[in-house]
Design a protein around this motif. Structure first.
Motif, PDB file in Angstrom:
ATOM      1  N   TYR A 118      50.216  46.146  36.812  1.00  0.00           N
ATOM      2  CA  TYR A 118      48.823  45.764  36.645  1.00  0.00           C
ATOM      3  C   TYR A 118      48.289  46.227  35.286  1.00  0.00           C
ATOM      4  O   TYR A 118      48.783  47.187  34.696  1.00  0.00           O
ATOM      5  N   MET A 162      41.380  45.405  35.617  1.00  0.00           N
ATOM      6  CA  MET A 162      41.119  45.684  37.023  1.00  0.00           C
ATOM      7  C   MET A 162      40.176  46.873  37.144  1.00  0.00           C
ATOM      8  O   MET A 162      40.212  47.791  36.316  1.00  0.00           O
ATOM      9  N   LYS A 182      40.239  48.867  39.783  1.00  0.00           N
ATOM     10  CA  LYS A 182      40.846  49.765  40.753  1.00  0.00           C
ATOM     11  C   LYS A 182      42.348  49.819  40.523  1.00  0.00           C
ATOM     12  O   LYS A 182      42.914  48.997  39.790  1.00  0.00           O
ATOM     13  N   PRO A 224      45.757  49.033  42.160  1.00  0.00           N
ATOM     14  CA  PRO A 224      46.238  48.235  43.285  1.00  0.00           C
ATOM     15  C   PRO A 224      47.387  48.945  44.009  1.00  0.00           C
ATOM     16  O   PRO A 224      48.564  48.656  43.776  1.00  0.00           O
ATOM     17  N   ASP A 225      47.033  49.855  44.913  1.00  0.00           N
ATOM     18  CA  ASP A 225      48.060  50.666  45.565  1.00  0.00           C
ATOM     19  C   ASP A 225      48.539  50.069  46.888  1.00  0.00           C
ATOM     20  O   ASP A 225      49.339  50.664  47.595  1.00  0.00           O
ATOM     21  N   SER A 226      48.041  48.880  47.214  1.00  0.00           N
ATOM     22  CA  SER A 226      48.418  48.214  48.461  1.00  0.00           C
ATOM     23  C   SER A 226      48.790  46.763  48.182  1.00  0.00           C
ATOM     24  O   SER A 226      48.229  46.120  47.285  1.00  0.00           O
ATOM     25  N   ASP A 274      46.054  44.076  47.903  1.00  0.00           N
ATOM     26  CA  ASP A 274      45.333  43.765  46.677  1.00  0.00           C
ATOM     27  C   ASP A 274      45.744  42.412  46.089  1.00  0.00           C
ATOM     28  O   ASP A 274      45.005  41.837  45.284  1.00  0.00           O
ATOM     29  N   ASP A 323      43.123  39.854  46.969  1.00  0.00           N
ATOM     30  CA  ASP A 323      41.751  40.146  46.561  1.00  0.00           C
ATOM     31  C   ASP A 323      41.182  38.956  45.782  1.00  0.00           C
ATOM     32  O   ASP A 323      41.651  38.627  44.686  1.00  0.00           O
ATOM     33  N   TYR A 368      40.295  38.497  41.965  1.00  0.00           N
ATOM     34  CA  TYR A 368      41.349  38.342  40.954  1.00  0.00           C
ATOM     35  C   TYR A 368      41.997  36.963  41.030  1.00  0.00           C
ATOM     36  O   TYR A 368      43.150  36.792  40.626  1.00  0.00           O
ATOM     37  N   MET A 406      47.557  41.284  37.435  1.00  0.00           N
ATOM     38  CA  MET A 406      48.619  41.972  38.167  1.00  0.00           C
ATOM     39  C   MET A 406      49.710  40.987  38.561  1.00  0.00           C
ATOM     40  O   MET A 406      49.478  39.773  38.654  1.00  0.00           O
ATOM     41  N   PRO A 454      53.585  49.852  46.178  1.00  0.00           N
ATOM     42  CA  PRO A 454      52.521  49.912  47.193  1.00  0.00           C
ATOM     43  C   PRO A 454      52.821  50.896  48.321  1.00  0.00           C
ATOM     44  O   PRO A 454      53.980  51.110  48.690  1.00  0.00           O
TER      45      PRO A 454
END
Length: 356
Positions: free
Chosen positions: A146, A151, A153, A155-157, A160, A163, A166, A232, A255
């Motif tokens: 990413y 962004m 945030k 994107p740890d999941s 995302d 989302d 994006y 990302m 993730p």
């Protein structure tokens, strides 16, 4: 550490002219004894070492590239080219071993095979139990690359990737099994599930996501992220590490729900004509100086401990894409071959996604 220059389009062409030239005035047996035909992923070897092997052994290397394991297998099964060596991913290697399409490798004749660490032989047991048919090449994870400036945030999941803010800023892998990883993992399923209901539910999620996706790519993912074409992307760890060398705003993360850990390995197909030349090439790749040169170019995680021993701990701590921590690996799963029926199901679902 020196990095390779990014090539903005991977070459994927068999050097037919070399084959034609080599055939002039020579029998098939003579050609086979003096050349090997190698099939590998795009941009996945330092081409200079091919010339070095030719100089040291007198064996000509004819080199061809492919994009995905499925593309490799289709070309291989066509039978037009008798490949002496193929490098491919774990689940496709698993398939070829189970289908008895590969030869056992004479490890005893390889002077440098001991450079491959025990850890990586253990990893390869999932697709080559007993270590008869493969030589580990590179390994890594699949995660999200990413751009920190695009962004708001981290994107740890995998969630995302769905989302909506994006939209048109997400790149997915143009690879059937890799693309199914996020929805399967989010649903609590194994990435090796054969359950049709689970796979169709994953397809539904991918179809829902499709309107947000800018493109489905393979080799071009790295280049597009470097050039800030998306916020990302789903990407292989080595490509992510290289991309971050060219754009300091790029970060890679695995993730929290887990992902695929893969290993690419070399095999010798049954149809190959120069077994001894193939084994010599594998031993050459394991040699410390050659493995080091190749690692500097490819820059994926290497199983060659002679190379790993020469890398300082600070570098390993800084580059967690290439040198992932144990807690990352603990939430990873390797692909296995799922059998012809599930393979066909995956292909049908993939076609549905691409035409939806």
């Amino acid at each position: 550490m020196q990095k390779k220059i990014i090539s903005f389009k991977a070459v994927s062409v068999l050097t037919a002219a070399v084959l034609l030239f080599a055939s002039c005035g020579r029998s098939a047996e003579e050609k086979a004894a003096n050349q090997i035909i190698v099939f590998n992923y795009g941009d996945y070897i330092d081409r200079d070492i091919l010339g070095q092997f030719e100089e040291e052994t007198g064996i000509k290397v004819v080199y061809e590239e492919f994009l995905t394991p499925e593309a490799m297998y289709t070309k291989y099964k066509n039978g037009t080219v008798k490949y002496d060596l193929v490098c491919c991913s774990d689940y496709m290697v698993d398939k070829m071993i189970k289908d008895k399409e590969v030869k056992e490798i004479d490890y005893a004749s390889m002077e440098h095979i001991g450079n491959i660490g025990d850890t990586y032989w253990k990893i390869s047991e999932s697709f080559d139990p007993g270590h008869k048919y493969t030589v580990p090449y590179f390994w890594g994870t699949v995660g999200i690359l990413y751009n920190t400036t695009m962004m708001d945030k981290v994107p740890d999941s995998w969630n995302d990737l769905w989302d909506k803010q994006y939209k048109n800023n997400i790149i997915m892998q143009n690879s059937v099994r890799d693309s199914f990883v996020p929805p399967l993992v989010l649903d609590g399923c194994s990435i090796n599930t054969k359950d049709e209901a689970s796979l169709r539910k994953a397809l539904d999620a991918l179809e829902e996501q499709k309107d947000l996706v800018q493109s489905y790519l393979v080799d071009e993912v790295r280049d597009d992220m470097v050039n800030e074409q998306a916020a990302m992307a789903v990407i292989y760890s080595g490509e992510a590490s290289l991309a971050s060398e060219y754009n300091e705003d790029l970060e890679y993360i695995v993730p929290k729900e887990g992902t695929n850990m893969w290993m690419d390995s070399w095999i010798i197909p049954e149809s190959g004509r120069n077994y001894n030349g193939a084994v010599k090439f594998l031993d050459f790749l394991c040699r410390e100086d050659i493995a080091q040169k190749n690692f500097d170019y490819v820059y994926y995680s290497t199983p060659n401990e002679a190379v790993l021993d020469g890398i300082d701990e600070e570098e390993k701590e800084e580059d967690t894409a290439i040198f992932p921590e144990d807690d990352v690996l603990e939430r990873c799963e390797m692909f296995t071959y799922l059998g012809p029926e599930t393979e066909e199901l995956y292909n049908r679902l993939w076609k549905e996604l691409k035409v939806y």
